[in-house]
Design a protein around this motif. Structure first.
Motif, PDB file in Angstrom:
ATOM      1  N   GLY A   1       0.779  -1.225   0.000  1.00 45.37           N
ATOM      2  CA  GLY A   1       0.000   0.000   0.000  1.00 45.37           C
ATOM      3  C   GLY A   1       0.809   1.272   0.000  1.00 45.37           C
TER       4      GLY A   1
ATOM      5  N   ASP B   1       4.506  -3.422  -3.908  1.00 45.79           N
ATOM      6  CA  ASP B   1       3.364  -3.632  -4.792  1.00 45.79           C
ATOM      7  C   ASP B   1       3.325  -5.114  -5.132  1.00 45.79           C
TER       8      ASP B   1
ATOM      9  N   SER C   1      -9.323   2.253   4.554  1.00 41.80           N
ATOM     10  CA  SER C   1      -9.459   2.356   3.099  1.00 41.80           C
ATOM     11  C   SER C   1      -8.244   1.790   2.381  1.00 41.80           C
ATOM     12  N   VAL C   2      -7.063   1.922   2.997  1.00 41.70           N
ATOM     13  CA  VAL C   2      -5.848   1.367   2.388  1.00 41.70           C
ATOM     14  C   VAL C   2      -5.922  -0.155   2.374  1.00 41.70           C
TER      15      VAL C   2
ATOM     16  N   ARG D   1      -8.614  -2.040   2.390  1.00 36.05           N
ATOM     17  CA  ARG D   1      -9.642  -2.498   1.445  1.00 36.05           C
ATOM     18  C   ARG D   1      -9.169  -2.379   0.008  1.00 36.05           C
ATOM     19  N   ALA D   2      -8.348  -1.368  -0.257  1.00 33.86           N
ATOM     20  CA  ALA D   2      -7.851  -1.174  -1.616  1.00 33.86           C
ATOM     21  C   ALA D   2      -6.715  -2.128  -1.959  1.00 33.86           C
ATOM     22  N   PHE D   3      -5.836  -2.403  -0.987  1.00 32.90           N
ATOM     23  CA  PHE D   3      -4.590  -3.104  -1.303  1.00 32.90           C
ATOM     24  C   PHE D   3      -4.516  -4.546  -0.799  1.00 32.90           C
TER      25      PHE D   3
ATOM     26  N   GLN E   1      -4.345  -7.268  -3.342  1.00 33.73           N
ATOM     27  CA  GLN E   1      -3.094  -7.427  -4.073  1.00 33.73           C
ATOM     28  C   GLN E   1      -2.134  -8.408  -3.403  1.00 33.73           C
TER      29      GLN E   1
ATOM     30  N   THR F   1      -6.148  -1.081  10.521  1.00 32.08           N
ATOM     31  CA  THR F   1      -6.792  -0.802   9.239  1.00 32.08           C
ATOM     32  C   THR F   1      -8.108  -1.577   9.130  1.00 32.08           C
ATOM     33  N   ASP F   2      -8.099  -2.719   8.457  1.00 28.77           N
ATOM     34  CA  ASP F   2      -9.312  -3.530   8.316  1.00 28.77           C
ATOM     35  C   ASP F   2      -8.916  -4.997   8.402  1.00 28.77           C
TER      36      ASP F   2
END
Length: 274
Positions: A60, A65, A97-98, A100-102, A105, A130-131
């Motif tokens: 993230g 990556d 949000s980080v 959930r987005a990453f 990956q 985070t989550d």
């Protein structure tokens, strides 16, 4: 005036160069550190177990990556360990949000780990910041077994996985009860060093969290207080106990490393040798 402008330009070039160098250091392939750890009470006739330890992936930010993580997984596969252990902190930063987005990956690269005894993990403080649900889903999708104050047997080892102590989710009695129900020589994995393990029949603890300081300026006489407040990087022996701290492969907030390169460990755990 021209001299001052030249000095300012030179200073800017130096700063940009330093930042670029520190960022490059954060993205290099991890150093592979090796050690053999022997136990007098190793189960008779059991084969040694080779263990790859990774921590602090921190997906993230600019240091990690999916492409780089896939490259690291390839590096691990080429080492041919029997077992892979992940010591927490899969996401960078502290925002849900980080995660959930990453977190998605993480799946494809980690699914590419090919070892006979599988991948076992614990959660870290950034995961709970985070989550954690999103991160657990990603790890399950990647066939990673997450331990929450639980234990599993892998080969001749019993892996005790202590949940994150920074969020007060660690439960040593529950974890030890799970250990006692299983065969095998017990070792522990947690995100941060949990000294109680060294007093409860487990003499080897594998942890991450510190990044070995991430930016370590000790050669310049500047001491990193975060490093000093934790176990030093590498192997520390304390009485009968051994704590191994890995620098991790990612970075937390800023994608820089100075004098603290990313690393992973390849351990051979087996009988004591004279």
């Amino acid at each position: 005036m021209a001299f001052l402008r030249a000095c300012a330009l030179l200073g800017m070039i130096v700063m940009v160069t330093l930042f670029a160098w520190a960022h490059h250091n954060a993205r290099i392939d991890p150093i592979v550190r090796t050690a053999r750890i022997g136990f007098r009470d190793w189960p008779a006739g059991a084969h040694p177990v080779s263990v790859a330890l990774l921590s602090d992936i921190h997906m993230g930010n600019e240091a990690m990556d999916a492409v780089r993580l896939g490259r690291i997984v390839g590096q691990v596969n080429r080492l041919k360990p029997d077992l892979v252990l992940l010591a927490g902190d899969y996401i960078a930063g502290h925002r849900a949000s980080v995660a959930r987005a990453f977190a998605p990956q993480l799946v494809e690269p980690l699914r590419g780990v090919h070892v006979p005894l599988g991948v076992v993990a614990v959660m870290g403080n950034h995961d709970y910041d985070t989550d954690p649900a999103a991160i657990r889903r990603a790890l399950r999708a990647a066939n990673v077994r997450v331990l929450d104050n639980e234990a599993v047997s892998r080969g001749a080892l019993t892996i005790a996985g202590l949940d994150d102590l920074f969020h007060h989710r660690d439960d040593v009695p529950k974890t030890m009860a799970a250990v006692h129900r299983l065969p095998g020589l017990p070792i522990a994995i947690s995100h941060g060093a949990a000294r109680p393990f060294l007093l409860h029949e487990i003499t080897l603890e594998l942890v991450g969290h510190t990044h070995c300081g991430q930016v370590e300026l000790k050669p310049l006489g500047i001491r990193n207080p975060f490093t000093g407040a934790n176990y030093p990087c590498g192997i520390t022996r304390s009485g009968k106990g051994i704590t191994l701290v890995t620098a991790g492969v990612g970075t937390s907030l800023v994608p820089f490393r100075v004098n603290a390169p990313p690393d992973l460990w390849l351990l051979t755990i087996g009988p004591a040798q004279h």
